[in-house]
Design a protein around this motif. Sequence first.
Motif, PDB file in Angstrom:
ATOM      1  N   ILE A 159       7.136  -5.474  54.586  1.00  9.83           N
ATOM      2  CA  ILE A 159       7.353  -5.433  53.143  1.00  9.83           C
ATOM      3  C   ILE A 159       6.610  -6.594  52.500  1.00  9.83           C
TER       4      ILE A 159
ATOM      5  N   ASN B 104      12.662  -0.595  47.074  1.00  3.93           N
ATOM      6  CA  ASN B 104      12.157  -0.390  48.434  1.00  3.93           C
ATOM      7  C   ASN B 104      13.295  -0.224  49.437  1.00  3.93           C
TER       8      ASN B 104
ATOM      9  N   VAL C 272       5.181  -1.154  51.165  1.00  6.31           N
ATOM     10  CA  VAL C 272       6.037  -1.007  52.343  1.00  6.31           C
ATOM     11  C   VAL C 272       5.357  -0.128  53.385  1.00  6.31           C
TER      12      VAL C 272
END
Length: 416
Positions: A114, A132, A101
């Motif tokens: 991402i 995430n 990320v």
Amino acid sequence: MSAALRRSPPRLALDRHRNEAPNEKWDDPEMTTAPDEPADDAPEIDDRPFIEANSQAKSKYGRFNLALIGGTGVGKSSLVNAVFGRDLAKVGMGLPVTEGVNYYHDESLGIWDIEGFEIGSAMTPAEALRKNLKTIAGHPPVEQISVVWYCVASKAHRLTRADIDMIRELEAKGLPVVLVLTKVDWDTPFPGRRTVPKSVEQFRSWLENPDDNGQPIDIPFQRVILTSTQDKNGKGKGHGLGELVTETLALSPENEKDAFRIAQRLNLPWKREMARPIIAAAATAAAAAAAVPVPVADAAILAPIQLTMMGRIAAIYDLELKTMLSAGALAQLGAQITGQALARSFLKLIPGAGSVIGAGVAFALTAATGEGWLRLCEQVHTGKLDLDKISDSWSQYAPSFLEVLRKMAQPGMAKR
């Protein structure tokens, strides 16, 4: 350490909206009278109204945050460059947030990059994405995701189980997802008609009604959009991008729609719709300031109103004039555009105006100046005019005599 998104001249022109002439031209040279150069005895213009209005507008509109999800080589950077005029590929690593990320941002746009699911990961795709998203949720409100572009190469032909699980995880977090099929090779069998390869059309049809051996599958995205940022020969304009920005705007939270209108670079009419109420408000304020007619020598009282208008419009076109121009250059530009320079040029041509500025003239001059400034900002915004040439180019965008007369003839002007 935070890294700003770098900008590059947009490679994609908006079909018809970017081909407008800077200003109307007239056969009679008197009708195209541009503002005189500021007189030597003209009062010095304070550029603070511009700077303060620009800063306040940027704070008001805020930042639009987009999440891009997709594997390496799927074309995420090309999409960002085509839609937002930022070159994501040249920013390097941006701000590494966690493994897989990165966060890139400037004042008006934030990009959460991402990575897609990688084979060999210890966690399932949904688990990795959930982790995430939890990390992102811990960031300040100004960095929270508004919309997700889930990017898949059009030649993939099918979504993987990992893709489906990740899209479901995004939906579970309340994030709207646009499924973007990238690098579509459009054909143009004849002008006005575009077609896609049969395999891509079959892929889209399956996505719109997904099934597994006849059993329906729930894949909770809002829309599937086919895109390309250039033609199949690596040249020309892309396709599907206008549809992509329209859908993104529709899915954006209501209080973040203006931030997206500002960050994107494909739809100029959206920006004009935001700018024109500002012009109207400034013209009304100028008319109020000149309710008791003022001599031309005191026309500088209009400058703060007009500079405030200009600063707000510059924010809509995402222009950093206060940092790209020196304070002296900005003040010089303000003196050239506002107040006395305009008044001297037009009062001698307006029947019955005399040597004073009344409410009607103040309204018309400010409204016409706002329209000229809007056109100039569009040229800078689309990369057609360099910032260092603004002062030399203003005469091309300055309001014409007929434009001012039109503004004076608007309904309600007779009462001013």
